[in-house]
Design an enzyme around this catalytic site. Structure first.
Site, PDB file in Angstrom:
ATOM      1  N   GLY A  12      14.547  -8.069 -19.558  1.00 22.03           N
ATOM      2  CA  GLY A  12      15.556  -7.022 -19.744  1.00 22.03           C
ATOM      3  C   GLY A  12      15.789  -6.600 -21.184  1.00 22.03           C
ATOM      4  O   GLY A  12      16.890  -6.183 -21.530  1.00 22.03           O
ATOM      5  N   ASN A  14      14.468  -3.943 -22.689  1.00 19.25           N
ATOM      6  CA  ASN A  14      14.693  -2.490 -22.674  1.00 19.25           C
ATOM      7  C   ASN A  14      16.051  -2.167 -22.050  1.00 19.25           C
ATOM      8  O   ASN A  14      16.737  -1.247 -22.493  1.00 19.25           O
ATOM      9  CB  ASN A  14      13.570  -1.757 -21.941  1.00 19.25           C
ATOM     10  CG  ASN A  14      12.413  -1.427 -22.857  1.00 19.25           C
ATOM     11  OD1 ASN A  14      12.605  -0.818 -23.901  1.00 19.25           O
ATOM     12  ND2 ASN A  14      11.215  -1.839 -22.489  1.00 19.25           N
ATOM     13  N   LYS A  65       8.666  -1.434   2.504  1.00 18.97           N
ATOM     14  CA  LYS A  65       9.253  -0.864   1.279  1.00 18.97           C
ATOM     15  C   LYS A  65      10.367   0.125   1.604  1.00 18.97           C
ATOM     16  O   LYS A  65      11.406   0.134   0.942  1.00 18.97           O
ATOM     17  CB  LYS A  65       8.166  -0.169   0.449  1.00 18.97           C
ATOM     18  CG  LYS A  65       8.706   0.464  -0.830  1.00 18.97           C
ATOM     19  CD  LYS A  65       7.652   1.265  -1.574  1.00 18.97           C
ATOM     20  CE  LYS A  65       6.658   0.339  -2.196  1.00 18.97           C
ATOM     21  NZ  LYS A  65       6.279   0.688  -3.568  1.00 18.97           N
ATOM     22  N   MET A  90       8.628  -3.949 -11.826  1.00 22.71           N
ATOM     23  CA  MET A  90       7.222  -4.173 -11.511  1.00 22.71           C
ATOM     24  C   MET A  90       6.823  -3.756 -10.095  1.00 22.71           C
ATOM     25  O   MET A  90       5.934  -4.343  -9.493  1.00 22.71           O
ATOM     26  CB  MET A  90       6.879  -5.654 -11.751  1.00 22.71           C
ATOM     27  CG  MET A  90       7.155  -6.122 -13.172  1.00 22.71           C
ATOM     28  SD  MET A  90       6.469  -5.042 -14.462  1.00 22.71           S
ATOM     29  CE  MET A  90       4.751  -5.511 -14.368  1.00 22.71           C
ATOM     30  N   ARG A  91       7.483  -2.741  -9.576  1.00 25.44           N
ATOM     31  CA  ARG A  91       7.109  -2.202  -8.258  1.00 25.44           C
ATOM     32  C   ARG A  91       6.894  -0.699  -8.343  1.00 25.44           C
ATOM     33  O   ARG A  91       7.587  -0.034  -9.101  1.00 25.44           O
ATOM     34  CB  ARG A  91       8.229  -2.421  -7.235  1.00 25.44           C
ATOM     35  CG  ARG A  91       8.578  -3.813  -7.016  1.00 25.44           C
ATOM     36  CD  ARG A  91       9.457  -4.080  -5.817  1.00 25.44           C
ATOM     37  NE  ARG A  91       9.386  -5.508  -5.630  1.00 25.44           N
ATOM     38  CZ  ARG A  91       8.392  -6.126  -5.008  1.00 25.44           C
ATOM     39  NH1 ARG A  91       7.438  -5.440  -4.437  1.00 25.44           N
ATOM     40  NH2 ARG A  91       8.358  -7.432  -4.932  1.00 25.44           N
ATOM     41  N   LEU A  92       5.979  -0.211  -7.528  1.00 22.11           N
ATOM     42  CA  LEU A  92       5.819   1.242  -7.416  1.00 22.11           C
ATOM     43  C   LEU A  92       7.005   1.790  -6.620  1.00 22.11           C
ATOM     44  O   LEU A  92       7.435   1.182  -5.642  1.00 22.11           O
ATOM     45  CB  LEU A  92       4.510   1.587  -6.699  1.00 22.11           C
ATOM     46  CG  LEU A  92       3.221   1.297  -7.466  1.00 22.11           C
ATOM     47  CD1 LEU A  92       2.009   1.642  -6.613  1.00 22.11           C
ATOM     48  CD2 LEU A  92       3.168   2.076  -8.770  1.00 22.11           C
ATOM     49  N   ILE A  93       7.510   2.933  -7.052  1.00 23.52           N
ATOM     50  CA  ILE A  93       8.612   3.584  -6.338  1.00 23.52           C
ATOM     51  C   ILE A  93       8.015   4.344  -5.149  1.00 23.52           C
ATOM     52  O   ILE A  93       7.015   5.041  -5.280  1.00 23.52           O
ATOM     53  CB  ILE A  93       9.359   4.549  -7.286  1.00 23.52           C
ATOM     54  CG1 ILE A  93       9.948   3.785  -8.481  1.00 23.52           C
ATOM     55  CG2 ILE A  93      10.444   5.321  -6.534  1.00 23.52           C
ATOM     56  CD1 ILE A  93      11.042   2.809  -8.156  1.00 23.52           C
ATOM     57  N   ASN A 107      10.129   6.235 -16.504  1.00 20.45           N
ATOM     58  CA  ASN A 107       9.613   4.898 -16.790  1.00 20.45           C
ATOM     59  C   ASN A 107       9.116   4.871 -18.228  1.00 20.45           C
ATOM     60  O   ASN A 107       8.746   5.900 -18.798  1.00 20.45           O
ATOM     61  CB  ASN A 107       8.455   4.584 -15.832  1.00 20.45           C
ATOM     62  CG  ASN A 107       7.901   3.188 -16.043  1.00 20.45           C
ATOM     63  OD1 ASN A 107       8.638   2.211 -16.191  1.00 20.45           O
ATOM     64  ND2 ASN A 107       6.584   3.073 -16.057  1.00 20.45           N
ATOM     65  N   HIS A 109       6.197   2.850 -20.570  1.00 22.73           N
ATOM     66  CA  HIS A 109       4.963   2.062 -20.411  1.00 22.73           C
ATOM     67  C   HIS A 109       4.387   1.755 -21.789  1.00 22.73           C
ATOM     68  O   HIS A 109       4.300   2.651 -22.634  1.00 22.73           O
ATOM     69  CB  HIS A 109       3.959   2.852 -19.569  1.00 22.73           C
ATOM     70  CG  HIS A 109       2.704   2.085 -19.284  1.00 22.73           C
ATOM     71  ND1 HIS A 109       2.666   1.075 -18.339  1.00 22.73           N
ATOM     72  CD2 HIS A 109       1.471   2.148 -19.839  1.00 22.73           C
ATOM     73  CE1 HIS A 109       1.439   0.561 -18.329  1.00 22.73           C
ATOM     74  NE2 HIS A 109       0.714   1.194 -19.227  1.00 22.73           N
TER      75      HIS A 109
END
Length: 196
Positions: A12, A14, A65, A90-93, A107, A109
């Site tokens: 955490g 960021n 999901k 760490m998951r795709l939306i 996001n 990166h």
């Protein structure tokens, strides 16, 4: 003032940079909610310390999901969240959240996308021997770090620099760039609301 939710899975840093930007008046926003998919993540302690409510879940406790995203959406609506900020989530939306928050999910990166998407981007760049890497803030779509780029900042990789030293510099850059970009995005969102 816009209400944001931060999605995070890890330590955490960021998250903390955004919280600090709000506390110091640099970012005009209210952090309404933390969404975290790892009950052991350090970011949860940070949220507690800051008095920010959290919805914590494990993806494996749900059949699909769409099921946990529907529950997340209920929490977001209950807190009247305007904007979603991914900070080491760490998951795709999936389609459930993408449809509800179209154009309002961003996001950060740790590479100059489209180079080095996915996990361990700093390590990927370091091992590839590139001379320059950096940080990208982008809108989120259904892909892995594929959404439209909003802002990028580059830094050189120094000769003889260790991976740990590079990681530290990249994280410092993230903590500087993300609040700046969010400030602009939230101001633009506010203007659009006023005009409509």
């Amino acid at each position: 003032m816009k209400r944001i939710a931060i999605f995070a899975s890890g330590s955490g840093t960021n998250f903390q940079a955004i919280v600090d930007a709000v506390k110091h008046g640099m970012l005009q926003a209210e952090i309404a909610l933390l969404i975290c998919d790892r009950p052991e993540a350090k970011v949860i302690e940070r949220a507690k310390t800051e008095g920010i409510p959290a919805f914590i879940f494990r993806a494996k406790d749900y059949a699909a999901k769409a099921d946990f995203e529907r529950e997340i959406l209920e929490h977001l609506r209950a807190k009247e969240v305007d904007f979603i900020v991914l900070a080491g989530y760490m998951r795709l939306i999936g389609p459930t959240l993408l449809a509800a928050y179209e154009g309002r999910i961003v996001n950060i990166h740790p590479s100059l996308l489209p180079a080095f998407p996915g996990k361990d981007a700093i390590g990927q760049a370091y091992r590839a021997g590139v001379k320059v890497t950096g940080v990208t803030v982008h809108y989120v779509d259904e892909g892995m770090d594929t959404g439209p780029i909003i802002a990028q900042r580059a830094i050189p990789i120094h000769d003889g620099e260790s991976l740990e030293e590079l990681e530290m510099r990249i994280h410092q850059l993230e903590h500087q760039l993300y609040p700046e970009v969010l400030k602009t995005l939230l101001e633009q969102l506010e203007e659009r609301v006023e005009q409509s």
